[in-house]
Design a protein around this motif. Structure first.
Motif, mmCIF file in Angstrom:
data_model
loop_
_atom_site.group_PDB
_atom_site.id
_atom_site.type_symbol
_atom_site.label_atom_id
_atom_site.label_comp_id
_atom_site.label_asym_id
_atom_site.label_seq_id
_atom_site.Cartn_x
_atom_site.Cartn_y
_atom_site.Cartn_z
ATOM 1 N N ASN A 31 43.430 46.380 42.585
ATOM 2 C CA ASN A 31 43.297 45.825 41.228
ATOM 3 C C ASN A 31 42.313 44.666 41.179
ATOM 4 O O ASN A 31 42.350 43.861 40.244
ATOM 5 C CB ASN A 31 44.662 45.375 40.702
ATOM 6 C CG ASN A 31 45.310 46.420 39.815
ATOM 7 O OD1 ASN A 31 44.884 46.643 38.679
ATOM 8 N ND2 ASN A 31 46.324 47.091 40.343
ATOM 9 N N PHE A 32 41.439 44.600 42.171
ATOM 10 C CA PHE A 32 40.441 43.529 42.184
ATOM 11 C C PHE A 32 39.619 43.474 40.896
ATOM 12 O O PHE A 32 39.370 42.377 40.372
ATOM 13 C CB PHE A 32 39.517 43.698 43.396
ATOM 14 C CG PHE A 32 38.376 42.731 43.403
ATOM 15 C CD1 PHE A 32 38.560 41.404 43.757
ATOM 16 C CD2 PHE A 32 37.095 43.137 43.038
ATOM 17 C CE1 PHE A 32 37.507 40.497 43.751
ATOM 18 C CE2 PHE A 32 36.036 42.248 43.023
ATOM 19 C CZ PHE A 32 36.247 40.922 43.382
ATOM 20 N N PRO A 33 39.153 44.626 40.341
ATOM 21 C CA PRO A 33 38.384 44.546 39.080
ATOM 22 C C PRO A 33 39.179 43.886 37.958
ATOM 23 O O PRO A 33 38.640 43.068 37.205
ATOM 24 C CB PRO A 33 38.079 46.008 38.758
ATOM 25 C CG PRO A 33 38.086 46.689 40.094
ATOM 26 C CD PRO A 33 39.180 46.002 40.866
ATOM 27 N N PHE A 34 40.466 44.242 37.841
ATOM 28 C CA PHE A 34 41.297 43.637 36.790
ATOM 29 C C PHE A 34 41.469 42.143 37.025
ATOM 30 O O PHE A 34 41.305 41.327 36.107
ATOM 31 C CB PHE A 34 42.664 44.317 36.739
ATOM 32 C CG PHE A 34 43.658 43.608 35.867
ATOM 33 C CD1 PHE A 34 43.595 43.725 34.491
ATOM 34 C CD2 PHE A 34 44.643 42.792 36.429
ATOM 35 C CE1 PHE A 34 44.505 43.045 33.672
ATOM 36 C CE2 PHE A 34 45.552 42.117 35.622
ATOM 37 C CZ PHE A 34 45.480 42.245 34.246
ATOM 38 N N LEU A 35 41.789 41.769 38.251
ATOM 39 C CA LEU A 35 42.032 40.358 38.555
ATOM 40 C C LEU A 35 40.763 39.528 38.380
ATOM 41 O O LEU A 35 40.813 38.410 37.861
ATOM 42 C CB LEU A 35 42.569 40.218 39.977
ATOM 43 C CG LEU A 35 43.954 40.828 40.235
ATOM 44 C CD1 LEU A 35 44.339 40.682 41.697
ATOM 45 C CD2 LEU A 35 45.009 40.187 39.325
ATOM 46 N N SER A 36 39.620 40.071 38.792
ATOM 47 C CA SER A 36 38.370 39.316 38.664
ATOM 48 C C SER A 36 37.969 39.150 37.206
ATOM 49 O O SER A 36 37.519 38.063 36.797
ATOM 50 C CB SER A 36 37.249 40.007 39.449
ATOM 51 O OG SER A 36 36.994 41.299 38.943
ATOM 52 N N LYS A 37 38.148 40.188 36.401
ATOM 53 C CA LYS A 37 37.790 40.097 34.981
ATOM 54 C C LYS A 37 38.759 39.182 34.240
ATOM 55 O O LYS A 37 38.366 38.440 33.332
ATOM 56 C CB LYS A 37 37.740 41.484 34.357
ATOM 57 C CG LYS A 37 36.535 42.310 34.800
ATOM 58 C CD LYS A 37 36.472 43.650 34.109
ATOM 59 C CE LYS A 37 35.215 44.407 34.524
ATOM 60 N NZ LYS A 37 33.972 43.737 34.084
ATOM 61 N N THR A 38 40.041 39.247 34.620
ATOM 62 C CA THR A 38 41.027 38.366 33.989
ATOM 63 C C THR A 38 40.753 36.913 34.357
ATOM 64 O O THR A 38 40.833 36.015 33.503
ATOM 65 C CB THR A 38 42.450 38.762 34.423
ATOM 66 O OG1 THR A 38 42.688 40.133 34.092
ATOM 67 C CG2 THR A 38 43.478 37.892 33.732
ATOM 68 N N THR A 39 40.412 36.677 35.611
ATOM 69 C CA THR A 39 40.077 35.320 36.055
ATOM 70 C C THR A 39 38.870 34.784 35.291
ATOM 71 O O THR A 39 38.853 33.626 34.851
ATOM 72 C CB THR A 39 39.785 35.313 37.563
ATOM 73 O OG1 THR A 39 40.948 35.748 38.275
ATOM 74 C CG2 THR A 39 39.391 33.917 38.024
#
Length: 560
Positions: A31-39
C-alpha cells in the motif's frame, strides 16, 4: 533455496499471527502508493497533527486485520491470504509503474480487453516485480505451519483480535474523525489506491451491475428517422475512430514536432478543445455514440437503446463498421454490418496479433468501389496509438522520430524515447488519414459524390507526466493528457468549400464526445426526434437546411 523452504516448513504460527504478518506486509509495503499519496495530501495542509499522520497506516492495518478475521477459517486461511497478496502485488506494480487506479471503469476496461492487448503488459520487469513482491511472500504463507487450538480456543483468540482491532479503529475515529473527513472529502481519489480493497469493491460492483441485474428491455428512441436528400449526388461519410490519441501531440493543434505533415496541406479543420466522455475505450466509445451524455451515461442503459449508428441505419443509410481494434466496438455496431480485420501474418501489414492501420485503407477502397446506396456511413476503427507497445503501431519504414522505445516496459525508456515512439504512432495515424482523404477526394473528383471524413479519438494518454502512464484514471482526477482528444474534419471542396471555411472559424470552440451523436446525425442529414440541433456545433456551418430539420419550427428558422 531448499534450505529456505526447509526452514519455512518448520516455522509455526497461529492463524492470528499469520493474519497480522500478512496484513502488515500488505499495509506497509503493497500500500505504499496509498500511504505516500495520503502523506502528501496531509503534509500539504497549512497545519496538521503529526499523530494524525502516523495514525493512517495504523488505521489501515487494523482495518485490514478486522476484515481478514472474518475470512480466516482453517483451510480457507492460506488460500485467501495468498490471493490477497498476489492481487495486491499486481495492483502495486500497475500503480507504481503506470499510475493505474483500479476503479469501476478500470475493471470494466480490463474485463473487455482482448488477450493480445492484455499480454502486451507482460514483460521482464513485470515478471521480476511479481515474483519478488507476490510469489515470494506467498511462498512463505504456503509453507509455514499453522497451529490450531480447540474450536472454543480459536473463537476466543479470534474474538480478542477482532475486539482489539475494533478498539483501535474506534479510538482513531474518535480522536481524528474531523481530520479524516476533511482529507477524504478533499482528496476523494485516495480511496482508489487502497490495495486490494478498491479493486475488490469495484469488481463486486461490476459483477453486480453487469451479471446480477436482469437485462433492460431494448428501447427505441425513434422508430422512423428519415434522410433529407439534397440533389442527386451520392453522399459518403467516413468516420475514423481513433484510439489513444491525445490532442496535444498533433501539430495541427500547435504541437512543435511535425506529427501532421501529410494532412496539414489537405484542407482539414482540426478542433483544438475537444474532451472525451471517459478515459478508456470501454466507456468512451459507447458513450460518444449514445444519446446519453457524460453526466448521465450508464453503459447498461446505453446498450439497451438505439445509438447514432442505429438511427442512421434505420433511416435508410448503408452503414459499415470495419475494425482494426481487437477491443471491438463495445456493442455500438452490433446491429449493422461489421468486419473485423484478420491479423493473419500472411498479410504484409499484420503480424499474427496486430495489423497496422493502413489495412483499413485497403478495406475502405474496396467499399468505395462497391457502394450502391445514395447515403453511406463507413466507420474505420483504428488501433491507433494503443500502448504500452507503441512501437508495434507503425512500420519500421514509418519511424519518423528516433530514438524510440522498442519495448513494453515503457517506464524503463527515457522520456525522449517514449515521446518519440508515441509521436511515431500519431505520424502514422496522420499517414492513414491522408490516404483516407485521398481516396475520398479521388472518388469525389471522378463522380458526383459528396464525401467527408471525421476523425476523433476515444481518449488520450499519459506519457509519464507526474509519474502517470497509459490511460484509464478515474475521470474526476484524470489529467488533461487523458481527456483532451483530437477531432479533425475534411470535406471535398466541390460540396463543402463554404462549410470548411465556416468550420475553420469555430475550431477553437469547446466540443466534447457529447456532441458526436448530433454531429453524426447532422452530417448524415438524418431527420429524427432524437436529434438535438443545439448540440451540433457544425449546424451553423451546414449549407443544407433540410439536413438539420427536426420540427416545422426549426425548418422555418432555417428558411428565415
Amino acid at each position: 533455496m531448499f534450505k529456505i523452504i526447509h526452514y519455512l516448513n518448520h516455522i509455526k504460527l497461529t492463524t492470528n499471527q499469520l493474519v497480522i504478518y500478512t496484513c502488515s506486509y500488505i499495509t506497509f509495503v503493497l500500500n505504499f502508493p496509498f500511504l505516500s499519496k495520503t502523506t502528501a495530501a496531509i503534509t500539504a495542509l497549512e497545519s496538521y497533527n503529526l499523530f494524525f499522520l502516523f495514525s493512517v497506516p495504523i488505521f489501515l492495518l487494523t482495518l485490514s486485520i478486522f476484515i481478514q478475521c472474518f475470512l480466516s477459517f482453517r483451510w480457507l486461511t492460506k488460500p485467501l491470504l495468498i490471493l490477497m497478496v498476489l492481487l495486491s502485488a499486481v495492483i502495486f506494480y500497475s500503480t507504481v509503474t503506470y499510475g493505474i487506479v483500479f476503479d469501476y471503469g478500470m475493471i470494466q476496461n480490463t474485463v473487455e480487453t482482448d488477450t493480445a492487448e492484455a499480454l502486451s503488459y507482460f514483460n521482464f520487469s513485470a515478471i521480476i516485480f511479481f515474483l519478488f513482491f507476490g510469489v515470494t511472500p506467498s511462498l512463505f504463507i504456503a509453507k509455514v505451519q499453522l497451529t490450531y487450538n480447540s474450536f472454543l480456543g480459536e473463537l476466543f483468540t479470534r474474538t480478542k483480535l477482532l475486539s482489539g482491532s475494533v478498539g483501535v479503529i474506534f479510538l482513531i475515529a474518535i480522536v481524528f474523525y474531523s481530520s479524516y473527513a476533511s482529507v477524504g472529502r478533499n482528496n476523494r481519489d485516495l480511496v482508489g489506491y487502497l490495495t486490494p480493497y478498491a479493486l475488490i469493491d469495484s469488481t463486486i460492483k461490476y459483477v453486480r451491475k453487469n451479471y446480477l441485474y436482469p437485462p433492460l428491455k431494448f428501447k427505441l428512441i425513434d422508430t422512423s428517422p428519415t434522410i433529407s436528400q439534397i440533389g442527386s449526388a451520392k453522399s459518403i461519410t467516413v468516420l475514423v475512430l481513433g484510439e489513444t490519441a491525445r490532442s496535444q501531440n498533433f501539430s495541427l493543434n500547435g504541437y512543435e514536432k511535425p506529427t501532421n505533415n501529410l494532412t496539414k496541406d489537405l484542407g482539414v479543420v482540426s478542433f483544438r478543445d475537444v474532451t472525451s466522455c471517459g478515459t478508456a475505450t470501454a466507456v468512451s466509445v459507447p458513450c460518444m455514440f449514445s444519446r446519453l451524455n457524460k453526466d448521465n451515461y450508464d453503459k447498461r442503459i446505453a446498450i439497451a437503446q438505439q445509438n447514432a449508428i442505429d438511427l442512421i441505419h434505420l433511416a435508410g443509410a448503408e452503414v459499415y463498421w470495419i475494425s482494426n481494434n481487437n477491443g471491438s466496438c463495445k456493442g455500438v455496431c452490433s446491429r449493422v454490418k461489421t468486419e473485423q480485420i484478420s491479423t493473419n501474418p500472411k498479410y504484409s501489414l499484420c503480424d499474427g496479433e496486430y495489423c497496422f492501420d493502413e489495412v483499413l485503407v485497403d478495406e475502405l477502397r474496396k467499399k468505395l468501389h462497391s457502394v450502391t446506396s445514395n447515403n453511406t456511413l463507413i466507420v474505420l476503427h483504428m488501433i491507433g496509438s494503443h500502448g504500452p507497445t507503441y512501437y508495434r503501431r507503425y512500420p519500421e519504414n514509418e519511424r519518423v522520430f528516433s530514438p524510440d522505445c522498442q519495448r513494453s516496459d515503457i517506464q524503463n525508456c527515457t522520456q525522449d524515447e517514449l515521446v518519440n515512439t508515441y509521436n511515431n504512432t500519431i505520424a502514422y495515424t496522420d499517414l492513414v488519414l491522408s490516404e483516407v482523404i485521398n481516396e475520398l477526394k479521388t472518388l469525389s473528383n471522378k463522380s458526383n459524390t459528396k464525401t467527408s471524413m471525421i476523425y476523433i479519438s476515444d481518449h488520450g494518454e499519459s506519457l509519464g507526466e507526474s509519474g502517470v502512464y497509459l490511460h484509464g484514471l478515474p475521470y474526476a482526477f484524470a489529467p488533461q493528457e487523458q481527456i483532451k482528444v483530437p477531432l479533425i474534419y475534411w470535406g471535398d471542396k466541390i460540396h463543402h468549400e463554404a462549410k470548411l471555411a465556416c468550420l475553420n472559424s469555430i475550431k477553437e470552440q469547446p466540443i466534447s464526445h457529447d456532441n458526436i451523436f448530433d454531429i453524426l446525425l447532422g452530417e448524415m442529414a438524418i431527420n429524427s426526434k432524437a436529434y438535438q440541433p443545439i448540440n451540433n456545433p457544425f449546424k451553423q456551418c451546414s449549407m443544407d437546411i433540410a439536413s438539420v430539420k427536426t420540427t416545422p419550427e426549426i425548418i422555418a428558422q432555417g428558411v428565415n
